[in-house]
Design an enzyme around this catalytic site. Sequence first.
Site, PDB file in Angstrom:
ATOM      1  N   HIS A 179     -24.450 -35.846 -41.050  1.00  0.00           N
ATOM      2  CA  HIS A 179     -25.913 -36.464 -41.393  1.00  0.00           C
ATOM      3  C   HIS A 179     -26.146 -37.596 -40.457  1.00  0.00           C
ATOM      4  O   HIS A 179     -26.484 -38.425 -40.988  1.00  0.00           O
ATOM      5  CB  HIS A 179     -26.037 -36.728 -43.081  1.00  0.00           C
ATOM      6  CG  HIS A 179     -26.132 -35.756 -43.986  1.00  0.00           C
ATOM      7  ND1 HIS A 179     -25.779 -35.817 -45.148  1.00  0.00           N
ATOM      8  CD2 HIS A 179     -26.164 -34.332 -43.468  1.00  0.00           C
ATOM      9  CE1 HIS A 179     -25.863 -34.617 -45.726  1.00  0.00           C
ATOM     10  NE2 HIS A 179     -26.183 -33.727 -44.941  1.00  0.00           N
ATOM     11  N   HIS A 200     -27.643 -21.874 -49.349  1.00  0.00           N
ATOM     12  CA  HIS A 200     -28.418 -23.362 -48.943  1.00  0.00           C
ATOM     13  C   HIS A 200     -28.465 -23.101 -47.302  1.00  0.00           C
ATOM     14  O   HIS A 200     -27.700 -22.633 -46.674  1.00  0.00           O
ATOM     15  CB  HIS A 200     -27.139 -24.110 -49.520  1.00  0.00           C
ATOM     16  CG  HIS A 200     -27.405 -25.349 -48.995  1.00  0.00           C
ATOM     17  ND1 HIS A 200     -28.655 -26.095 -48.999  1.00  0.00           N
ATOM     18  CD2 HIS A 200     -26.612 -26.648 -48.459  1.00  0.00           C
ATOM     19  CE1 HIS A 200     -28.769 -27.180 -48.448  1.00  0.00           C
ATOM     20  NE2 HIS A 200     -27.462 -27.826 -48.252  1.00  0.00           N
ATOM     21  N   GLU A 208     -29.400 -25.703 -45.102  1.00  0.00           N
ATOM     22  CA  GLU A 208     -29.182 -26.727 -44.224  1.00  0.00           C
ATOM     23  C   GLU A 208     -28.577 -26.291 -43.004  1.00  0.00           C
ATOM     24  O   GLU A 208     -27.868 -25.373 -42.987  1.00  0.00           O
ATOM     25  CB  GLU A 208     -28.402 -27.956 -44.997  1.00  0.00           C
ATOM     26  CG  GLU A 208     -28.483 -29.315 -44.243  1.00  0.00           C
ATOM     27  CD  GLU A 208     -27.838 -30.476 -45.130  1.00  0.00           C
ATOM     28  OE1 GLU A 208     -27.375 -30.207 -46.400  1.00  0.00           O
ATOM     29  OE2 GLU A 208     -28.070 -31.572 -44.629  1.00  0.00           O
ATOM     30  N   ASP A 264     -25.871 -26.986 -41.222  1.00  0.00           N
ATOM     31  CA  ASP A 264     -24.374 -26.642 -41.254  1.00  0.00           C
ATOM     32  C   ASP A 264     -24.034 -25.311 -41.795  1.00  0.00           C
ATOM     33  O   ASP A 264     -23.025 -24.906 -41.362  1.00  0.00           O
ATOM     34  CB  ASP A 264     -23.592 -27.912 -41.957  1.00  0.00           C
ATOM     35  CG  ASP A 264     -23.999 -28.205 -43.242  1.00  0.00           C
ATOM     36  OD1 ASP A 264     -25.200 -27.985 -43.471  1.00  0.00           O
ATOM     37  OD2 ASP A 264     -23.233 -28.607 -43.981  1.00  0.00           O
ATOM     38  N   HIS A 319     -27.454 -29.868 -53.382  1.00  0.00           N
ATOM     39  CA  HIS A 319     -28.397 -31.027 -53.252  1.00  0.00           C
ATOM     40  C   HIS A 319     -29.612 -30.857 -52.760  1.00  0.00           C
ATOM     41  O   HIS A 319     -30.299 -31.817 -52.239  1.00  0.00           O
ATOM     42  CB  HIS A 319     -27.423 -32.198 -52.481  1.00  0.00           C
ATOM     43  CG  HIS A 319     -27.146 -31.830 -51.061  1.00  0.00           C
ATOM     44  ND1 HIS A 319     -27.481 -32.724 -49.971  1.00  0.00           N
ATOM     45  CD2 HIS A 319     -26.736 -30.783 -50.432  1.00  0.00           C
ATOM     46  CE1 HIS A 319     -27.289 -32.080 -48.961  1.00  0.00           C
ATOM     47  NE2 HIS A 319     -26.865 -30.787 -49.081  1.00  0.00           N
ATOM     48  N   ASP A 375     -22.485 -26.062 -50.945  1.00  0.00           N
ATOM     49  CA  ASP A 375     -21.885 -27.441 -51.391  1.00  0.00           C
ATOM     50  C   ASP A 375     -21.427 -27.950 -52.501  1.00  0.00           C
ATOM     51  O   ASP A 375     -20.418 -28.897 -52.425  1.00  0.00           O
ATOM     52  CB  ASP A 375     -23.093 -28.455 -50.776  1.00  0.00           C
ATOM     53  CG  ASP A 375     -23.663 -28.360 -49.491  1.00  0.00           C
ATOM     54  OD1 ASP A 375     -22.804 -28.062 -48.627  1.00  0.00           O
ATOM     55  OD2 ASP A 375     -24.561 -28.922 -49.221  1.00  0.00           O
ATOM     56  N   TYR A 429     -16.994 -36.885 -51.277  1.00  0.00           N
ATOM     57  CA  TYR A 429     -18.057 -35.931 -51.099  1.00  0.00           C
ATOM     58  C   TYR A 429     -19.077 -36.050 -52.164  1.00  0.00           C
ATOM     59  O   TYR A 429     -20.377 -36.074 -52.079  1.00  0.00           O
ATOM     60  CB  TYR A 429     -17.462 -34.557 -50.808  1.00  0.00           C
ATOM     61  CG  TYR A 429     -18.340 -33.541 -50.685  1.00  0.00           C
ATOM     62  CD1 TYR A 429     -18.510 -33.063 -49.273  1.00  0.00           C
ATOM     63  CD2 TYR A 429     -19.528 -32.854 -51.444  1.00  0.00           C
ATOM     64  CE1 TYR A 429     -19.468 -31.848 -48.801  1.00  0.00           C
ATOM     65  CE2 TYR A 429     -20.131 -31.599 -51.144  1.00  0.00           C
ATOM     66  CZ  TYR A 429     -20.286 -31.309 -49.750  1.00  0.00           C
ATOM     67  OH  TYR A 429     -21.216 -30.369 -49.515  1.00  0.00           O
ATOM     68  N   HIS A 465     -17.723 -25.982 -48.041  1.00  0.00           N
ATOM     69  CA  HIS A 465     -16.807 -26.917 -47.153  1.00  0.00           C
ATOM     70  C   HIS A 465     -15.313 -27.393 -47.680  1.00  0.00           C
ATOM     71  O   HIS A 465     -15.282 -27.342 -49.059  1.00  0.00           O
ATOM     72  CB  HIS A 465     -17.578 -28.162 -47.112  1.00  0.00           C
ATOM     73  CG  HIS A 465     -18.637 -28.293 -46.552  1.00  0.00           C
ATOM     74  ND1 HIS A 465     -19.125 -28.203 -44.974  1.00  0.00           N
ATOM     75  CD2 HIS A 465     -20.051 -28.527 -46.999  1.00  0.00           C
ATOM     76  CE1 HIS A 465     -20.317 -28.221 -44.947  1.00  0.00           C
ATOM     77  NE2 HIS A 465     -21.178 -28.416 -46.040  1.00  0.00           N
TER      78      HIS A 465
HETATM   79 FE1  FEO Z   1     -26.096 -29.289 -47.566  1.00  0.00          FE
HETATM   80 FE2  FEO Z   1     -23.133 -28.463 -46.310  1.00  0.00          FE
HETATM   81  O1  FEO Z   1     -25.093 -28.654 -46.291  1.00  0.00           O
END
Ligand code: FEO
Length: 396
Positions: free
Chosen positions: A23, A79, A81, A83, A145, A164, A192, A225
């Site tokens: 981020h 999700h 995002e 990544d 999130h 996540d 995290y 992750h």
């Molecule tokens: Fe909210 Fe691992 O991206």
Amino acid sequence: MGKPITNRVTWVGKIDWELKRFHGDELSTDRGSSYNSYLIRDSKTALIDTVWSPYDREFVARLMREIDLNKIDYIIMNHNEADHSGALLELMRHIPETPIYCTAKGEAILRGQYHQDWNFVNVKTGDTLCLGETTLTFIEAPMLHWPDTMFCYLSGEEILFSNDGFGQHYASESLFNDRVDHAEMMREAMKYYVNILNPFSPMVARKVKEILAMNLPLKMICPSHGVIWRENPAQIVEQYLRWADAYQEDQVTIVYDTMWQSTRKMAQAIADGIRLASPETTVRLMNASVDDKNDILTEIFRSRVALFGSPTINNGYSYAIAGLLEMARGLKFKNKRAAAFGSYGWSGEAPKQINEHLQAAGFAIAAEPLRQPWAPDNDMLDQCCAWGQSLINEQQ
Ligand code: FEO
């Protein structure tokens, strides 16, 4: 090649040992991370999530060694995002008609980021996708999130794919929680949670309780992750419920910045006072200019009291303390008391300003701000010690 998780499920993600910042510079990832993607092969084949765009070609090339891409029937985007969605452009170049299952918010985010008219299929909580002997059930998890977030549960294998949620920024060739250092992994799981999920704790608690009420048999939790929760996956679910419920330990964290050691000496004397008044309490002293900001925030999360010290500079407080205060505001800590202190030369505004920021950030004020001119002598250090004693005594 991918790594087998069960007979039907294969990990096809990317381990990113080099990732040290996430981020932008918001989050340190000292132990690297992974972008987990999973391939489910039943009568139908589904791919869950992709990886970050710097690894898009590598991801697709490795996936092609694992499976003929045309045999992928469904892409599930839990999700979106970057990544997790960053390799979609490259993947969809090869299989442009393959349906992408995601929430309506997920579609909006993918359209906003990639400007492609892909074959989107919107799903809601309770919708299912039969793959043969196994079935995916979708569970929306907004604001865990991002607004688009969802989980999916694979019956037949009893796996929750949680994106996540329950993740850790933790690179490891060992795929499972029972094959890594437990304390190290839990430390990363907490860091995290604090730095990504804590602002959404009420939603986390509601969603976890909702999933528990579904009474789903659970053999594994596969996050996007870090390592997979294979041994006692319920442990991280229970831990999330504790973390989401105004978590604190018997700890005081003293965060300070210092220019010429005076505020440091104040911090140390305050720590002495806390130890005298409450010997069982863990006291953490951290230098805002030296220690990692996300580690400091994690220690504040563990604490019942957080003290912030800064010298006065240019009629304000230090850059490092200002950054931490702003991050603490955004993380919406609950059930924390706090107070401000600092040394000054001639104007001395810092402790009062920090105090105002602490109130605005939702901390309960534990004591009036403490400020001292120039270098503290023994009497002044005694005052610091007494300030530490009294603020911890008042809470007990
Ligand atoms: Fe909210 Fe691992 O991206």
